[in-house]
Each structure stands twice: as C-alpha cells, then as structure tokens.
Design a protein around this motif. Structure first.
Motif, PDB file in Angstrom:
ATOM      1  N   GLU A 171       0.664  -0.640   0.216  1.00  0.00           N
ATOM      2  CA  GLU A 171       0.113  -0.742  -0.346  1.00  0.00           C
ATOM      3  C   GLU A 171       0.492   0.888  -0.112  1.00  0.00           C
ATOM      4  O   GLU A 171       1.838   1.131   0.303  1.00  0.00           O
ATOM      5  CB  GLU A 171      -0.555  -0.210   0.878  1.00  0.00           C
ATOM      6  N   VAL A 172      -0.157   2.692  -0.588  1.00  0.00           N
ATOM      7  CA  VAL A 172       1.171   3.898  -0.085  1.00  0.00           C
ATOM      8  C   VAL A 172      -0.144   4.453   0.295  1.00  0.00           C
ATOM      9  O   VAL A 172      -1.028   4.377   0.392  1.00  0.00           O
ATOM     10  CB  VAL A 172       0.841   4.500  -1.379  1.00  0.00           C
ATOM     11  N   ALA A 173       0.791   5.130   1.424  1.00  0.00           N
ATOM     12  CA  ALA A 173       0.361   6.120   3.137  1.00  0.00           C
ATOM     13  C   ALA A 173       0.522   7.474   3.166  1.00  0.00           C
ATOM     14  O   ALA A 173       2.172   7.619   2.630  1.00  0.00           O
ATOM     15  CB  ALA A 173       0.021   5.063   4.063  1.00  0.00           C
ATOM     16  N   LEU A 174      -0.568   8.433   3.168  1.00  0.00           N
ATOM     17  CA  LEU A 174       0.609   9.738   3.343  1.00  0.00           C
ATOM     18  C   LEU A 174       0.049   9.871   5.090  1.00  0.00           C
ATOM     19  O   LEU A 174      -0.832   9.329   5.805  1.00  0.00           O
ATOM     20  CB  LEU A 174      -0.358  10.908   3.308  1.00  0.00           C
ATOM     21  N   VAL A 175       1.640  10.226   5.865  1.00  0.00           N
ATOM     22  CA  VAL A 175       1.844  10.026   6.800  1.00  0.00           C
ATOM     23  C   VAL A 175       2.325  11.769   7.725  1.00  0.00           C
ATOM     24  O   VAL A 175       3.083  12.216   6.683  1.00  0.00           O
ATOM     25  CB  VAL A 175       2.266   9.171   7.821  1.00  0.00           C
ATOM     26  N   GLU A 176       1.086  11.680   8.608  1.00  0.00           N
ATOM     27  CA  GLU A 176       1.547  13.202   9.013  1.00  0.00           C
ATOM     28  C   GLU A 176       2.969  13.115  10.127  1.00  0.00           C
ATOM     29  O   GLU A 176       2.937  12.169  10.263  1.00  0.00           O
ATOM     30  CB  GLU A 176       0.608  13.483  10.278  1.00  0.00           C
ATOM     31  N   ARG A 177       3.912  13.747   9.534  1.00  0.00           N
ATOM     32  CA  ARG A 177       4.815  14.082  10.398  1.00  0.00           C
ATOM     33  C   ARG A 177       5.205  14.556  11.663  1.00  0.00           C
ATOM     34  O   ARG A 177       4.623  15.377  12.189  1.00  0.00           O
ATOM     35  CB  ARG A 177       6.507  15.302   9.878  1.00  0.00           C
ATOM     36  N   VAL A 178       5.370  13.731  12.324  1.00  0.00           N
ATOM     37  CA  VAL A 178       5.581  13.664  13.688  1.00  0.00           C
ATOM     38  C   VAL A 178       6.802  14.703  14.277  1.00  0.00           C
ATOM     39  O   VAL A 178       7.187  14.556  13.955  1.00  0.00           O
ATOM     40  CB  VAL A 178       6.348  12.361  14.293  1.00  0.00           C
ATOM     41  N   LYS A 179       5.928  16.048  15.114  1.00  0.00           N
ATOM     42  CA  LYS A 179       6.825  16.994  15.690  1.00  0.00           C
ATOM     43  C   LYS A 179       6.974  16.447  17.087  1.00  0.00           C
ATOM     44  O   LYS A 179       6.304  16.538  17.759  1.00  0.00           O
ATOM     45  CB  LYS A 179       5.554  17.844  15.391  1.00  0.00           C
ATOM     46  N   ALA A 180       7.963  17.382  17.073  1.00  0.00           N
ATOM     47  CA  ALA A 180       9.158  16.752  18.308  1.00  0.00           C
ATOM     48  C   ALA A 180       8.142  18.026  19.359  1.00  0.00           C
ATOM     49  O   ALA A 180       7.617  18.985  19.261  1.00  0.00           O
ATOM     50  CB  ALA A 180      10.544  17.824  18.262  1.00  0.00           C
ATOM     51  N   ALA A 181       8.364  17.909  20.645  1.00  0.00           N
ATOM     52  CA  ALA A 181       7.310  18.198  21.737  1.00  0.00           C
ATOM     53  C   ALA A 181       8.093  19.463  22.158  1.00  0.00           C
ATOM     54  O   ALA A 181       9.672  18.726  22.001  1.00  0.00           O
ATOM     55  CB  ALA A 181       7.395  17.204  22.421  1.00  0.00           C
ATOM     56  N   PRO A 182       7.437  20.914  22.349  1.00  0.00           N
ATOM     57  CA  PRO A 182       8.483  21.677  23.043  1.00  0.00           C
ATOM     58  C   PRO A 182       9.218  21.208  24.167  1.00  0.00           C
ATOM     59  O   PRO A 182       8.365  20.259  24.967  1.00  0.00           O
ATOM     60  CB  PRO A 182       7.236  23.238  23.258  1.00  0.00           C
ATOM     61  N   ALA A 183      10.268  22.123  24.457  1.00  0.00           N
ATOM     62  CA  ALA A 183      11.143  21.472  25.597  1.00  0.00           C
ATOM     63  C   ALA A 183      10.694  22.145  26.417  1.00  0.00           C
ATOM     64  O   ALA A 183      10.253  22.982  26.435  1.00  0.00           O
ATOM     65  CB  ALA A 183      12.459  21.174  25.978  1.00  0.00           C
TER      66      ALA A 183
END
Length: 183
Positions: A171-183
């Motif tokens: 399959e091919v999926a579009l995945v939302e990039r996981v953003k780093a949580a603010p420190a």
C-alpha cells in the motif's frame, strides 16, 4: 501516534505499475535495448513488478538491475555510516534505454545520486525515470517520465510506499510527520 491516510491500495498500486509498464513499452517503441533499474530499496521490487507486467503482455523479459546509491548521496557526511548494498546489473547499461525506477519522487536528490551512480557503470543511450508517486517539492530540475500517481503534499507529510518484500504489506500511505514536543 502519527495520522495516516491511505492513498493507494494494493490493487491501485498494481494498476498504476501495469499502466507504467505499458507506457514504457510504448514510449520506447518496444523492448529492444530496454532495461529497468530499481533504486534500492523499494525501487527494486517495483522494477520487478513492472518487468513482470511487461512480460505478461509482451511475452518477453526485460532485464532488471538493482542500484545502490548510498555512497553517491550529497548528505553522506551528515548521516550515520551508510548501509551499502550491492549494485546488481544483469547486463551492461552501455547504449541501453535505462528506466530508473523509484518509489517516490520528492526533492530529486535520490534521482541525482542515481544518475551519478549509473554514469559510473557506463553510458546509456537514454535514461528515463519511473516513479510510483510524485509528491512535488522538487529541488532539482528533475521530472519523471512515468508516474503512477501525483500526490500534492505538505512538507509536514511523508509518503510511505510499502511493499510485501520489505514491509509485509502492499500500500501507499500519507503519514503526518511527528513533530517534536516543545521542551
């Protein structure tokens, strides 16, 4: 958890690759001197699928090679030690119509690296590019000759092509990039 949206099912992938196979044969006016070269990793099984599709309607086989580009990448010094896999060419590329096969066209950097790697192997008559997904955001003047699906994306998204040989699914999926949580 990253959000994911399916953009191609297994059947849709098969249909797109079959259409690409027909377009390659038509564009090259047959199979004479034609060779498919998959970019490692996921380009290799896609190239084999295109070759299988061509064999099914042309009753002839097309040689398929596998190209490792890790040592040709322009970000080599900023990455951990690359895992170098073998480049395998069943025949020489000199004078051939080489169709470079990759899963996703994004910035064009992988294709640029692949062209450098190919030129070290010989001088093909022509090099064409086939990709399953073109997601835009090109940084180089590189355009695919054969495209399974154009998918407009944001830079916060990743296109994941999954193939049975590597991922256990198709399959091919579009995945939302996981953003780093603010420190």
């Amino acid at each position: 958890m990253a959000e994911e949206r399916l953009i191609l099912t297994s059947d849709e992938m098969r249909r797109a690759l079959t259409r690409i196979a027909h377009e390659i044969v038509e564009s090259n006016k047959g199979l004479e001197g034609l060779m498919l070269v998959g970019v490692r990793r996921r380009g290799v099984p896609l190239a084999r699928r295109i070759a299988d599709a061509i064999a099914s309607f042309e009753n002839a086989s097309v040689p398929v090679g596998a190209l490792d580009i890790n040592l040709y990448r322009d970000d080599l010094t900023s990455r951990p030690q690359p895992l170098v896999r073998p480049t395998e060419m069943p025949v020489g590329i000199e004078g051939k119509a080489v169709v470079l096969v990759d899963d996703v066209l994004f910035t064009g950097r992988t294709v640029r690296s692949a062209l450098d790697a190919l030129m070290d192997l010989g001088r093909p008559r022509i090099v064409q590019l086939a990709v399953l997904v073109d997601r835009g955001h090109h940084e180089f003047p590189i355009r695919a000759d054969f495209v399974g699906k154009n998918v407009p994306t944001s830079l916060d998204e990743i296109v994941e092509v999954r193939v049975t040989e590597i991922d256990g699914t198709e399959e091919v999926a579009l995945v939302e990039r996981v953003k780093a949580a603010p420190a």
